[in-house]
Scaffold this motif. Structure first.
Motif, PDB file in Angstrom:
ATOM      1  N   SER A 133       0.863  -1.178   0.000  1.00 43.87           N
ATOM      2  CA  SER A 133       0.000   0.000   0.000  1.00 43.87           C
ATOM      3  C   SER A 133       0.898   1.226   0.000  1.00 43.87           C
ATOM      4  O   SER A 133       2.134   1.110   0.021  1.00 43.87           O
ATOM      5  CB  SER A 133      -0.919   0.005   1.224  1.00 43.87           C
ATOM      6  OG  SER A 133      -0.167   0.219   2.414  1.00 43.87           O
ATOM      7  N   ALA A 134       0.293   2.416   0.017  1.00 41.36           N
ATOM      8  CA  ALA A 134       1.097   3.638   0.025  1.00 41.36           C
ATOM      9  C   ALA A 134       1.961   3.733   1.276  1.00 41.36           C
ATOM     10  O   ALA A 134       3.025   4.362   1.263  1.00 41.36           O
ATOM     11  CB  ALA A 134       0.178   4.855  -0.078  1.00 41.36           C
ATOM     12  N   SER A 135       1.519   3.093   2.350  1.00 39.61           N
ATOM     13  CA  SER A 135       2.244   3.195   3.614  1.00 39.61           C
ATOM     14  C   SER A 135       2.924   1.900   4.053  1.00 39.61           C
ATOM     15  O   SER A 135       3.639   1.905   5.053  1.00 39.61           O
ATOM     16  CB  SER A 135       1.286   3.643   4.730  1.00 39.61           C
ATOM     17  OG  SER A 135       0.207   2.729   4.848  1.00 39.61           O
ATOM     18  N   ARG A 136       2.721   0.809   3.322  1.00 41.14           N
ATOM     19  CA  ARG A 136       3.303  -0.472   3.729  1.00 41.14           C
ATOM     20  C   ARG A 136       4.311  -0.967   2.703  1.00 41.14           C
ATOM     21  O   ARG A 136       3.956  -1.314   1.569  1.00 41.14           O
ATOM     22  CB  ARG A 136       2.228  -1.526   3.932  1.00 41.14           C
ATOM     23  CG  ARG A 136       2.762  -2.923   4.275  1.00 41.14           C
ATOM     24  CD  ARG A 136       3.463  -2.946   5.635  1.00 41.14           C
ATOM     25  NE  ARG A 136       2.497  -2.772   6.718  1.00 41.14           N
ATOM     26  CZ  ARG A 136       2.817  -2.427   7.967  1.00 41.14           C
ATOM     27  NH1 ARG A 136       4.097  -2.210   8.281  1.00 41.14           N
ATOM     28  NH2 ARG A 136       1.885  -2.288   8.891  1.00 41.14           N
ATOM     29  N   ASN A 137       5.564  -1.005   3.106  1.00 36.95           N
ATOM     30  CA  ASN A 137       6.670  -1.520   2.310  1.00 36.95           C
ATOM     31  C   ASN A 137       7.387  -2.553   3.170  1.00 36.95           C
ATOM     32  O   ASN A 137       8.149  -2.202   4.069  1.00 36.95           O
ATOM     33  CB  ASN A 137       7.612  -0.378   1.913  1.00 36.95           C
ATOM     34  CG  ASN A 137       8.813  -0.833   1.100  1.00 36.95           C
ATOM     35  OD1 ASN A 137       9.177  -2.006   1.092  1.00 36.95           O
ATOM     36  ND2 ASN A 137       9.452   0.119   0.431  1.00 36.95           N
ATOM     37  N   ALA A 367       2.497   9.128   4.999  1.00 38.39           N
ATOM     38  CA  ALA A 367       3.829   8.675   5.394  1.00 38.39           C
ATOM     39  C   ALA A 367       4.174   7.357   4.725  1.00 38.39           C
ATOM     40  O   ALA A 367       3.322   6.455   4.613  1.00 38.39           O
ATOM     41  CB  ALA A 367       3.904   8.536   6.906  1.00 38.39           C
ATOM     42  N   ALA A 368       5.410   7.240   4.274  1.00 40.56           N
ATOM     43  CA  ALA A 368       5.867   6.042   3.564  1.00 40.56           C
ATOM     44  C   ALA A 368       7.265   5.668   4.038  1.00 40.56           C
ATOM     45  O   ALA A 368       7.926   6.427   4.760  1.00 40.56           O
ATOM     46  CB  ALA A 368       5.865   6.289   2.061  1.00 40.56           C
ATOM     47  N   VAL A 386      14.011   4.226   5.437  1.00 43.56           N
ATOM     48  CA  VAL A 386      13.899   5.689   5.472  1.00 43.56           C
ATOM     49  C   VAL A 386      12.422   6.089   5.503  1.00 43.56           C
ATOM     50  O   VAL A 386      11.643   5.685   4.633  1.00 43.56           O
ATOM     51  CB  VAL A 386      14.580   6.327   4.248  1.00 43.56           C
ATOM     52  CG1 VAL A 386      14.464   7.847   4.309  1.00 43.56           C
ATOM     53  CG2 VAL A 386      16.032   5.892   4.159  1.00 43.56           C
ATOM     54  N   ALA A 387      12.061   6.859   6.491  1.00 37.73           N
ATOM     55  CA  ALA A 387      10.695   7.364   6.610  1.00 37.73           C
ATOM     56  C   ALA A 387      10.595   8.745   5.981  1.00 37.73           C
ATOM     57  O   ALA A 387      11.450   9.599   6.219  1.00 37.73           O
ATOM     58  CB  ALA A 387      10.289   7.420   8.080  1.00 37.73           C
ATOM     59  N   VAL A 460       7.160   4.792  -5.420  1.00 39.96           N
ATOM     60  CA  VAL A 460       6.726   4.075  -4.230  1.00 39.96           C
ATOM     61  C   VAL A 460       7.327   2.665  -4.217  1.00 39.96           C
ATOM     62  O   VAL A 460       7.415   2.002  -5.254  1.00 39.96           O
ATOM     63  CB  VAL A 460       5.179   4.009  -4.177  1.00 39.96           C
ATOM     64  CG1 VAL A 460       4.608   3.164  -5.316  1.00 39.96           C
ATOM     65  CG2 VAL A 460       4.694   3.479  -2.833  1.00 39.96           C
ATOM     66  N   GLY A 461       7.802   2.233  -3.072  1.00 38.53           N
ATOM     67  CA  GLY A 461       8.318   0.882  -2.926  1.00 38.53           C
ATOM     68  C   GLY A 461       9.693   0.628  -3.501  1.00 38.53           C
ATOM     69  O   GLY A 461      10.173  -0.509  -3.473  1.00 38.53           O
TER      70      GLY A 461
END
Length: 470
Positions: A133-137, A367-368, A386-387, A460-461
């Motif tokens: 997802s946009a926030s889960r890597n 946040a990612a 890295v956040a 992303v990712g």
């Protein structure tokens, strides 16, 4: 069964089975046939489908059945095709992805193996683990457990299995295009630790042995030997390597002639056999010929199929059990189907369902995390998560490196970047400047290294590797 929560029976006695068998001549056809394996896979898949909850889930709080996704993939069944009562809105892949995307998953006190398990199973389910997802890597989540004082370990080094499954996850869960996403320097660092923990008898155990003569001399565990040899092989170590041949010899020494079982630490059982066979599978070693065909014509695959109830399809844990075990059924099916510890997701049969699902871009203001390695070209490797909070659908390498200065886990991954603004070529990182042909270069998702610039687009990712060198 799930490695971070593996259940051991406290009393598992190895029966004197040899006395119950009459010695016979070696049969002409000693191994399980393709037809027998196909039947085992079909029935095993049927049983694992029966484990799906009414809401479509396999995973939840505590010990769960998410390893089923690795077994389904090995057996040729796409997770998106697994539905409760034919309700495609509750297909197993979508429900699992939604779970992984929640902010409360996995728990308030997660450990690295939570993310490794999820990476292996998300990949097998057709979910890009770096783009859940946009926030889960999940790749970045694993990077966050890098041990700066013991490079090559993920999570506390005393829990060696965390490093083994980091290797399995980071190497086995490739990009959607089939590319290993992490740099060779990281692979090499972990391989060094895997080798250093191999016991004198050729196997491995769940706990750290490196630097401890007593532990190195201790008897190895069948399960962890399968996992560790698989970790080496998916990291690029060939099956002719000395450490792999020693591991193979250890497993061979534990074979029970009249059944094909491995005599594990707590006696013969499906889970130990399954992990050992999955290790052999991952290394391209046939578990039904050569060293793994016993003097009585039995193989480890024979033992696993003998543990299966048919036509029900479930596998029992112990030979004496009268009912199937979910974990044994997952481990048994994955091994019989020829799988390692994850597998490329099959093409779905559900109309319109893609082989892969993934987040396509950052969500502005959400946040990612991104996975980053920095290799100074002189043996200094830094690994971190890295956040950052993107302001658009993509970000830049400069923004990621700037964020890493103050928002990296573990800290210290990046201390300075030159230039500190703009989009130009990066001329120095962490105080080390470009020098002639030795310059800072970048690779994203395993691509070839090229000149690093602050303006380099990062999606992303992305798994980012920055390296100094020619």
């Amino acid at each position: 069964m799930p490695f971070s929560l593996k259940l051991r029976r406290s009393v598992l006695t190895a029966s004197a089975a040899a006395g119950a068998f009459v010695l016979t001549a070696l049969p002409a056809a000693a191994t399980s046939t393709p037809a027998q394996i196909a039947t085992s896979k079909t029935n095993g898949v049927t049983y694992l489908k029966s484990l799906q909850a009414a809401d479509g889930s396999y995973a939840g709080s505590g010990l769960s059945n998410e390893w089923a996704f690795s077994a389904f993939a090995a057996a040729g069944t796409a997770a998106v095709d697994v539905t409760p009562g034919g309700d495609t809105t509750k297909n197993a892949r979508t429900v699992y992805r939604n779970l992984l995307s929640t902010s409360g998953w996995p728990s308030a006190t997660p450990v690295v193996t939570d993310y490794e398990r999820a990476t292996l199973n998300a990949y097998a389910a057709g979910i890009d683990p770096a783009r859940v997802s946009a926030s889960r890597n999940l790749i970045a989540d694993i990077y966050g457990y890098w041990q700066t004082s013991e490079t090559g370990y993920f999570g506390p080094s005393a829990n060696f299995n965390g490093t083994v499954f980091a290797a399995l996850a980071l190497n086995g869960a490739k990009t959607q295009a089939g590319q290993v996403r992490i740099p060779q320097a990281l692979r090499d660092a972990v391989i060094t630790r895997l080798r250093a923990n191999q016991h004198i008898d050729g196997g491995w155990n769940y706990s750290k042995a490196e630097g401890n003569p007593t532990q190195l001399a201790a008897t190895s565990d069948i399960d962890m030997t399968g996992a560790a040899m698989a970790a080496l092989c998916v990291s690029g170590v060939p099956n002719t390597d000395t450490d792999i041949t020693q591991a193979k010899a250890f497993l061979k020494s534990k074979l029970v002639a009249n059944s094909g079982a491995f005599n594990a630490m707590f006696g013969v059982n499906t889970d130990s056999n399954g992990w050992a066979v999955s290790g052999l599978n991952a290394c391209g070693i046939n578990p039904q010929t050569g060293d793994f065909l016993t003097s009585m014509g039995k193989t480890p695959v024979d033992f696993l199929i003998a543990q299966q109830f048919n036509p029900g399809g479930g596998f029992k844990y112990l030979p004496s059990d009268t009912t199937p075990s979910a974990y044994a059924s997952i481990d048994g099916l994955r091994a019989v189907a020829g799988g390692g510890f994850t597998a490329t997701p099959p093409v779905p049969t559900t109309p319109g369902a893609p082989q892969w699902v993934s987040q396509g871009s950052f969500t502005s203001g959400t946040a990612a995390k991104l996975a980053l390695t920095v290799d100074d070209g002189a043996g200094g490797l830094k690994v971190c998560s890295v956040a950052l909070t993107p302001t658009g659908s993509t970000t830049t390498l400069g923004a990621v490196l700037d964020a890493a200065v103050g928002a990296a886990t573990p800290s210290g991954c990046v201390t300075s970047v030159t230039p500190s603004s703009g989009t130009g070529t990066i001329t120095a990182l962490n105080g080390k400047a470009n020098s002639g042909s030795n310059t800072w270069k970048v690779s994203i998702d395993g691509s070839s290294f090229a000149a690093a610039s602050r303006g380099q687009s990062v999606g992303v990712g992305s798994t980012i590797a920055v390296r100094w060198g020619a």
